[in-house]
Design a protein around this motif. Sequence first.
Motif, mmCIF file in Angstrom:
data_model
loop_
_atom_site.group_PDB
_atom_site.id
_atom_site.type_symbol
_atom_site.label_atom_id
_atom_site.label_comp_id
_atom_site.label_asym_id
_atom_site.label_seq_id
_atom_site.Cartn_x
_atom_site.Cartn_y
_atom_site.Cartn_z
ATOM 1 N N GLU A 121 43.680 69.648 50.467
ATOM 2 C CA GLU A 121 42.934 70.822 50.892
ATOM 3 C C GLU A 121 41.491 70.439 51.162
ATOM 4 O OE1 GLU A 121 43.441 73.690 47.818
ATOM 5 O OE2 GLU A 121 45.561 73.997 48.233
ATOM 6 N N TYR A 122 40.859 71.207 52.054
ATOM 7 C CA TYR A 122 39.490 70.887 52.464
ATOM 8 C C TYR A 122 38.703 72.168 52.662
ATOM 9 C CZ TYR A 122 41.970 66.598 53.566
ATOM 10 O OH TYR A 122 42.770 65.490 53.482
ATOM 11 N N TYR A 123 37.396 72.070 52.483
ATOM 12 C CA TYR A 123 36.515 73.159 52.836
ATOM 13 C C TYR A 123 36.167 73.054 54.318
ATOM 14 C CZ TYR A 123 35.908 73.796 47.806
ATOM 15 O OH TYR A 123 36.127 74.010 46.474
ATOM 16 N N ASP A 124 35.869 74.211 54.917
ATOM 17 C CA ASP A 124 35.560 74.232 56.348
ATOM 18 C C ASP A 124 34.468 73.230 56.715
ATOM 19 O OD1 ASP A 124 37.240 76.447 56.099
ATOM 20 O OD2 ASP A 124 36.138 77.612 57.571
ATOM 21 N N HIS A 125 33.396 73.231 55.916
ATOM 22 C CA HIS A 125 32.248 72.403 56.285
ATOM 23 C C HIS A 125 32.562 70.910 56.233
ATOM 24 C CE1 HIS A 125 31.845 72.348 51.854
ATOM 25 N NE2 HIS A 125 31.213 71.205 52.019
ATOM 26 N N GLN A 126 33.627 70.525 55.510
ATOM 27 C CA GLN A 126 34.022 69.125 55.484
ATOM 28 C C GLN A 126 34.694 68.697 56.787
ATOM 29 O OE1 GLN A 126 36.378 69.532 51.757
ATOM 30 N NE2 GLN A 126 35.155 67.828 50.996
ATOM 31 N N LEU A 127 35.285 69.657 57.488
ATOM 32 C CA LEU A 127 36.058 69.343 58.689
ATOM 33 C C LEU A 127 35.255 69.489 59.977
ATOM 34 C CD1 LEU A 127 39.323 71.202 57.627
ATOM 35 C CD2 LEU A 127 38.910 68.739 57.532
ATOM 36 N N VAL A 128 34.341 70.467 59.990
ATOM 37 C CA VAL A 128 33.546 70.688 61.208
ATOM 38 C C VAL A 128 32.668 69.466 61.472
ATOM 39 C CG1 VAL A 128 31.731 72.077 62.249
ATOM 40 C CG2 VAL A 128 33.570 73.187 60.972
ATOM 41 N N GLY A 129 32.735 68.977 62.719
ATOM 42 C CA GLY A 129 31.966 67.804 63.111
ATOM 43 C C GLY A 129 32.760 66.512 63.100
ATOM 44 N N LEU A 130 33.985 66.545 62.552
ATOM 45 C CA LEU A 130 34.799 65.332 62.559
ATOM 46 C C LEU A 130 35.296 65.031 63.963
ATOM 47 C CD1 LEU A 130 37.049 65.639 59.351
ATOM 48 C CD2 LEU A 130 34.753 64.655 59.582
ATOM 49 N N ALA A 131 35.372 63.736 64.285
ATOM 50 C CA ALA A 131 35.958 63.319 65.557
ATOM 51 C C ALA A 131 37.462 63.516 65.488
ATOM 52 C CB ALA A 131 35.635 61.860 65.833
ATOM 53 N N ALA A 132 38.051 63.949 66.584
ATOM 54 C CA ALA A 132 39.503 64.116 66.676
ATOM 55 C C ALA A 132 40.061 63.031 67.581
ATOM 56 C CB ALA A 132 39.852 65.494 67.230
ATOM 57 N N CYS A 133 41.106 62.367 67.107
ATOM 58 C CA CYS A 133 41.753 61.348 67.937
ATOM 59 C C CYS A 133 43.261 61.486 67.798
ATOM 60 C CB CYS A 133 41.296 59.949 67.528
ATOM 61 S SG CYS A 133 41.740 59.494 65.846
ATOM 62 N N ASP A 134 43.997 60.872 68.729
ATOM 63 C CA ASP A 134 45.451 60.928 68.627
ATOM 64 C C ASP A 134 45.944 59.766 67.760
ATOM 65 O OD1 ASP A 134 45.528 58.644 70.228
ATOM 66 O OD2 ASP A 134 46.149 59.708 72.037
ATOM 67 N N VAL A 135 47.244 59.656 67.576
ATOM 68 C CA VAL A 135 47.781 58.652 66.656
ATOM 69 C C VAL A 135 47.532 57.224 67.138
ATOM 70 C CG1 VAL A 135 49.520 60.188 65.661
ATOM 71 C CG2 VAL A 135 50.062 58.892 67.738
ATOM 72 N N SER A 136 47.238 57.051 68.424
ATOM 73 C CA SER A 136 46.936 55.718 68.946
ATOM 74 C C SER A 136 45.450 55.394 68.851
ATOM 75 C CB SER A 136 47.388 55.612 70.409
ATOM 76 O OG SER A 136 46.566 56.416 71.251
ATOM 77 N N GLY A 137 44.648 56.382 68.433
ATOM 78 C CA GLY A 137 43.209 56.156 68.306
ATOM 79 C C GLY A 137 42.402 56.655 69.478
ATOM 80 N N ALA A 138 43.052 57.182 70.510
ATOM 81 C CA ALA A 138 42.325 57.675 71.678
ATOM 82 C C ALA A 138 41.583 58.963 71.328
ATOM 83 C CB ALA A 138 43.286 57.931 72.840
ATOM 84 N N ALA A 139 40.352 59.070 71.810
ATOM 85 C CA ALA A 139 39.517 60.226 71.499
ATOM 86 C C ALA A 139 40.060 61.494 72.146
ATOM 87 C CB ALA A 139 38.091 59.980 71.972
ATOM 88 N N ILE A 186 45.368 63.630 65.154
ATOM 89 C CA ILE A 186 46.221 64.713 65.635
ATOM 90 C C ILE A 186 47.419 64.116 66.363
ATOM 91 C CG2 ILE A 186 46.362 66.679 67.224
ATOM 92 C CD1 ILE A 186 43.391 67.177 66.644
ATOM 93 N N ALA A 187 48.611 64.560 66.002
ATOM 94 C CA ALA A 187 49.825 64.143 66.707
ATOM 95 C C ALA A 187 49.899 64.954 68.000
ATOM 96 C CB ALA A 187 51.053 64.350 65.829
ATOM 97 N N ASP A 188 49.107 64.532 68.968
ATOM 98 C CA ASP A 188 48.959 65.316 70.197
ATOM 99 C C ASP A 188 50.225 65.264 71.039
ATOM 100 O OD1 ASP A 188 47.598 66.940 71.981
ATOM 101 O OD2 ASP A 188 46.808 65.234 73.113
ATOM 102 N N ARG A 189 50.366 66.300 71.827
ATOM 103 C CA ARG A 189 51.472 66.409 72.776
ATOM 104 C C ARG A 189 50.994 67.315 73.900
ATOM 105 N NH1 ARG A 189 55.291 69.199 68.367
ATOM 106 N NH2 ARG A 189 54.413 67.401 67.289
ATOM 107 N N PRO A 190 51.591 67.216 75.082
ATOM 108 C CA PRO A 190 51.148 68.083 76.181
ATOM 109 C C PRO A 190 51.185 69.556 75.792
ATOM 110 C CG PRO A 190 52.592 66.370 77.023
ATOM 111 C CD PRO A 190 52.630 66.263 75.511
ATOM 112 N N GLY A 191 50.077 70.235 76.021
ATOM 113 C CA GLY A 191 49.994 71.643 75.685
ATOM 114 C C GLY A 191 49.330 71.902 74.350
ATOM 115 N N LEU A 192 49.112 70.844 73.551
ATOM 116 C CA LEU A 192 48.426 71.015 72.263
ATOM 117 C C LEU A 192 46.921 70.809 72.498
ATOM 118 C CD1 LEU A 192 48.758 71.640 69.274
ATOM 119 C CD2 LEU A 192 49.058 69.181 68.843
#
Length: 201
Positions: A121-139, A186-192
């Motif tokens: 579990e996480y607090y909101d402020h811990q997550l805001v500002g984090l970089a999001a990447c897919d499972v291969s590391g792509a931004a 993020i386990a990204d997929r088309p439409g996500l």
Amino acid sequence: MVAGSPPARVQPTPYPDRVETIEVLVGRIGKPHGLRGEVTLDVRTDEPDRRFAPGAVLRAEPPRGSASRVRELTVTAMRWHQSTLLVDFAEIHDRNAAEAARGILVYATIPADASPEDPDEYYDHQLVGLAACDVSGAALGEVTGLVHGGAQDLLTVRTPDGRDALVPFVKALVPEVDLTGRRVVIADRPGLVTPLPEDDE
């Protein structure tokens, strides 16, 4: 799961050797229960037993137009009735006061470096500002906020092209949160996050 909802307000302490604190939204007062001032709580935290423990002092923010003058709430008792949290506050003495308190937002003050007891579990402020990447590391973008719903929380991810994508904050779609590395996977997929092929046209 997210343990506390926005806004996150960093409050500098006058003592330099003490850690800063932050406010997290932990609940919203609902309808009265009974005649003695007990109220139902729309819970906005994954740690209700901790945040509404007897003796806890919380900040109250009445909605616009509220008849309530309460600005601070002290928990005197709490209990669960089926899946509903019922709370007694010292400042709410009877049913009339409980009626007036409907809609009040309730905030807890915690150390800015605090973490929920559950490691998943996480607090909101811990997550805001984090970089999001897919499972291969792509931004994919950056986490800019969270949307708290009844069924599940959603991460808001701002993509490099300025779109806002909503990602269900569940293990299957967000398999890794690396606070030290300042990123979420993020386990990204088309439409996500990545648009569907027709959306790119």
